[in-house]
Write a protein that holds these residues in place. Structure first.
Motif, PDB file in Angstrom:
ATOM      1  N   ALA A 157     -17.556  -1.737 -24.925  1.00  0.00           N
ATOM      2  CA  ALA A 157     -16.526  -0.833 -25.440  1.00  0.00           C
ATOM      3  C   ALA A 157     -16.323   0.399 -24.572  1.00  0.00           C
ATOM      4  N   ASN A 158     -17.363   0.877 -23.915  1.00  0.00           N
ATOM      5  CA  ASN A 158     -17.247   2.107 -23.124  1.00  0.00           C
ATOM      6  C   ASN A 158     -16.902   1.860 -21.654  1.00  0.00           C
ATOM      7  N   CYS A 159     -16.594   0.629 -21.280  1.00  0.00           N
ATOM      8  CA  CYS A 159     -16.275   0.313 -19.888  1.00  0.00           C
ATOM      9  C   CYS A 159     -14.840   0.727 -19.565  1.00  0.00           C
ATOM     10  N   GLU A 160     -14.681   1.434 -18.467  1.00  0.00           N
ATOM     11  CA  GLU A 160     -13.357   1.881 -18.031  1.00  0.00           C
ATOM     12  C   GLU A 160     -12.749   0.845 -17.104  1.00  0.00           C
ATOM     13  N   VAL A 161     -11.543   0.369 -17.446  1.00  0.00           N
ATOM     14  CA  VAL A 161     -10.807  -0.578 -16.597  1.00  0.00           C
ATOM     15  C   VAL A 161      -9.814   0.233 -15.784  1.00  0.00           C
ATOM     16  N   ILE A 162      -9.932   0.151 -14.458  1.00  0.00           N
ATOM     17  CA  ILE A 162      -9.060   0.935 -13.597  1.00  0.00           C
ATOM     18  C   ILE A 162      -8.429   0.064 -12.517  1.00  0.00           C
ATOM     19  N   SER A 163      -7.389   0.592 -11.934  1.00  0.00           N
ATOM     20  CA  SER A 163      -6.697  -0.069 -10.835  1.00  0.00           C
ATOM     21  C   SER A 163      -6.374   0.997  -9.803  1.00  0.00           C
ATOM     22  N   SER A 164      -7.382   1.335  -9.029  1.00  0.00           N
ATOM     23  CA  SER A 164      -7.178   2.384  -8.041  1.00  0.00           C
ATOM     24  C   SER A 164      -7.142   1.797  -6.644  1.00  0.00           C
ATOM     25  N   PRO A 165      -6.521   2.502  -5.712  1.00  0.00           N
ATOM     26  CA  PRO A 165      -6.461   2.007  -4.339  1.00  0.00           C
ATOM     27  C   PRO A 165      -7.845   1.941  -3.711  1.00  0.00           C
ATOM     28  N   LEU A 166      -8.011   0.989  -2.810  1.00  0.00           N
ATOM     29  CA  LEU A 166      -9.276   0.889  -2.097  1.00  0.00           C
ATOM     30  C   LEU A 166      -9.346   1.896  -0.961  1.00  0.00           C
ATOM     31  N   TYR A 167      -8.195   2.432  -0.578  1.00  0.00           N
ATOM     32  CA  TYR A 167      -8.112   3.361   0.538  1.00  0.00           C
ATOM     33  C   TYR A 167      -7.509   4.672   0.073  1.00  0.00           C
ATOM     34  N   GLN A 168      -7.649   5.699   0.877  1.00  0.00           N
ATOM     35  CA  GLN A 168      -6.962   6.958   0.625  1.00  0.00           C
ATOM     36  C   GLN A 168      -5.457   6.690   0.666  1.00  0.00           C
ATOM     37  N   PRO A 169      -4.652   7.444  -0.080  1.00  0.00           N
ATOM     38  CA  PRO A 169      -3.206   7.202  -0.108  1.00  0.00           C
ATOM     39  C   PRO A 169      -2.548   7.164   1.273  1.00  0.00           C
ATOM     40  N   GLU A 170      -2.998   8.004   2.189  1.00  0.00           N
ATOM     41  CA  GLU A 170      -2.407   8.018   3.525  1.00  0.00           C
ATOM     42  C   GLU A 170      -2.667   6.702   4.266  1.00  0.00           C
ATOM     43  N   VAL A 171      -3.886   6.179   4.113  1.00  0.00           N
ATOM     44  CA  VAL A 171      -4.249   4.921   4.770  1.00  0.00           C
ATOM     45  C   VAL A 171      -3.507   3.761   4.114  1.00  0.00           C
ATOM     46  N   GLU A 172      -3.449   3.773   2.791  1.00  0.00           N
ATOM     47  CA  GLU A 172      -2.736   2.707   2.086  1.00  0.00           C
ATOM     48  C   GLU A 172      -1.269   2.666   2.504  1.00  0.00           C
ATOM     49  N   ALA A 173      -0.661   3.821   2.682  1.00  0.00           N
ATOM     50  CA  ALA A 173       0.740   3.876   3.110  1.00  0.00           C
ATOM     51  C   ALA A 173       0.921   3.235   4.480  1.00  0.00           C
ATOM     52  N   LEU A 174      -0.047   3.394   5.361  1.00  0.00           N
ATOM     53  CA  LEU A 174       0.023   2.785   6.687  1.00  0.00           C
ATOM     54  C   LEU A 174      -0.084   1.260   6.623  1.00  0.00           C
ATOM     55  N   LEU A 175      -0.779   0.749   5.601  1.00  0.00           N
ATOM     56  CA  LEU A 175      -0.984  -0.689   5.479  1.00  0.00           C
ATOM     57  C   LEU A 175       0.206  -1.408   4.855  1.00  0.00           C
ATOM     58  N   GLU A 176       1.062  -0.666   4.184  1.00  0.00           N
ATOM     59  CA  GLU A 176       2.208  -1.285   3.521  1.00  0.00           C
ATOM     60  C   GLU A 176       3.221  -1.766   4.554  1.00  0.00           C
ATOM     61  N   THR A 177       3.794  -2.929   4.264  1.00  0.00           N
ATOM     62  CA  THR A 177       4.767  -3.512   5.182  1.00  0.00           C
ATOM     63  C   THR A 177       6.195  -3.139   4.820  1.00  0.00           C
ATOM     64  N   GLY A 178       6.391  -2.479   3.695  1.00  0.00           N
ATOM     65  CA  GLY A 178       7.736  -2.081   3.301  1.00  0.00           C
ATOM     66  C   GLY A 178       7.776  -1.604   1.866  1.00  0.00           C
ATOM     67  N   PRO A 179       8.959  -1.182   1.410  1.00  0.00           N
ATOM     68  CA  PRO A 179       9.085  -0.661   0.045  1.00  0.00           C
ATOM     69  C   PRO A 179       8.778  -1.710  -1.022  1.00  0.00           C
ATOM     70  N   GLU A 180       9.002  -2.996  -0.718  1.00  0.00           N
ATOM     71  CA  GLU A 180       8.704  -4.043  -1.698  1.00  0.00           C
ATOM     72  C   GLU A 180       7.212  -4.081  -2.003  1.00  0.00           C
ATOM     73  N   GLU A 181       6.403  -3.925  -0.965  1.00  0.00           N
ATOM     74  CA  GLU A 181       4.960  -3.952  -1.165  1.00  0.00           C
ATOM     75  C   GLU A 181       4.493  -2.723  -1.947  1.00  0.00           C
ATOM     76  N   GLN A 182       5.073  -1.576  -1.667  1.00  0.00           N
ATOM     77  CA  GLN A 182       4.737  -0.367  -2.410  1.00  0.00           C
ATOM     78  C   GLN A 182       5.104  -0.543  -3.874  1.00  0.00           C
ATOM     79  N   TYR A 183       6.272  -1.103  -4.139  1.00  0.00           N
ATOM     80  CA  TYR A 183       6.704  -1.349  -5.519  1.00  0.00           C
ATOM     81  C   TYR A 183       5.753  -2.342  -6.202  1.00  0.00           C
TER      82      TYR A 183
END
Length: 143
Positions: free
Chosen positions: A74-100
């Motif tokens: 019951a006390n387990c937190e379910v999260i969906s956070s990036p594996l990378y810092q936002p700046e790094v994640e932005a570099l890995l995206e191939t376009g707006p579709e992937e960001q969406y």
């Protein structure tokens, strides 16, 4: 590129509960496209405090929420956070579709995390009602 499916399914959770009973924090990218009968038998991950599914794809939010409500404490937190810092994640995206797609997946996991406490409460209430009914039947049988 980074949002492609994985062979690791969410059914790995019961195996982890048996193999890693002291597990407290877990991050996984999983395939949630599984059948209900594939997910049994289930054993709870009692010591788990947080589980991060990153941007794992969600096939059926209702099924996944029910499954997680059966294996997570019951006390387990379910999260969906990036594996990378936002700046790094932005570099890995191939376009707006992937960001969406990433944002949509995070929103789905956020909904699932909101449903799990409701399902757990429902399960507790159903169990209490069942126990009360069973006690009542036993009392009638003793008369």
């Amino acid at each position: 590129m980074f949002l492609s499916p994985t062979e690791l399914t969410i059914n790995v959770l019961p195996m982890l509960s048996q193999s890693c009973p002291q597990l407290e924090h877990l991050s996984l990218f999983v395939n949630t496209d599984v059948d209900d009968q594939e997910s049994v038998p289930l054993q709870a991950l009692d010591g788990l405090k947080s589980i991060n599914f990153g941007v794992s794809p969600v096939q059926d939010k209702h099924f996944i929420a029910k499954l997680l409500a059966r294996v997570l404490p019951a006390n387990c937190e379910v999260i969906s956070s990036p594996l990378y810092q936002p700046e790094v994640e932005a570099l890995l995206e191939t376009g707006p579709e992937e960001q969406y797609a990433r944002e949509a997946r995070r929103n789905e996991w956020a909904q699932i995390s909101e449903w799990i406490p409701v399902l757990l409460e429902f399960r507790r209430e159903a169990s209490a009602i069942s126990q009360t009914a069973l006690a009542g039947e036993q009392a009638v049988g003793q008369v």
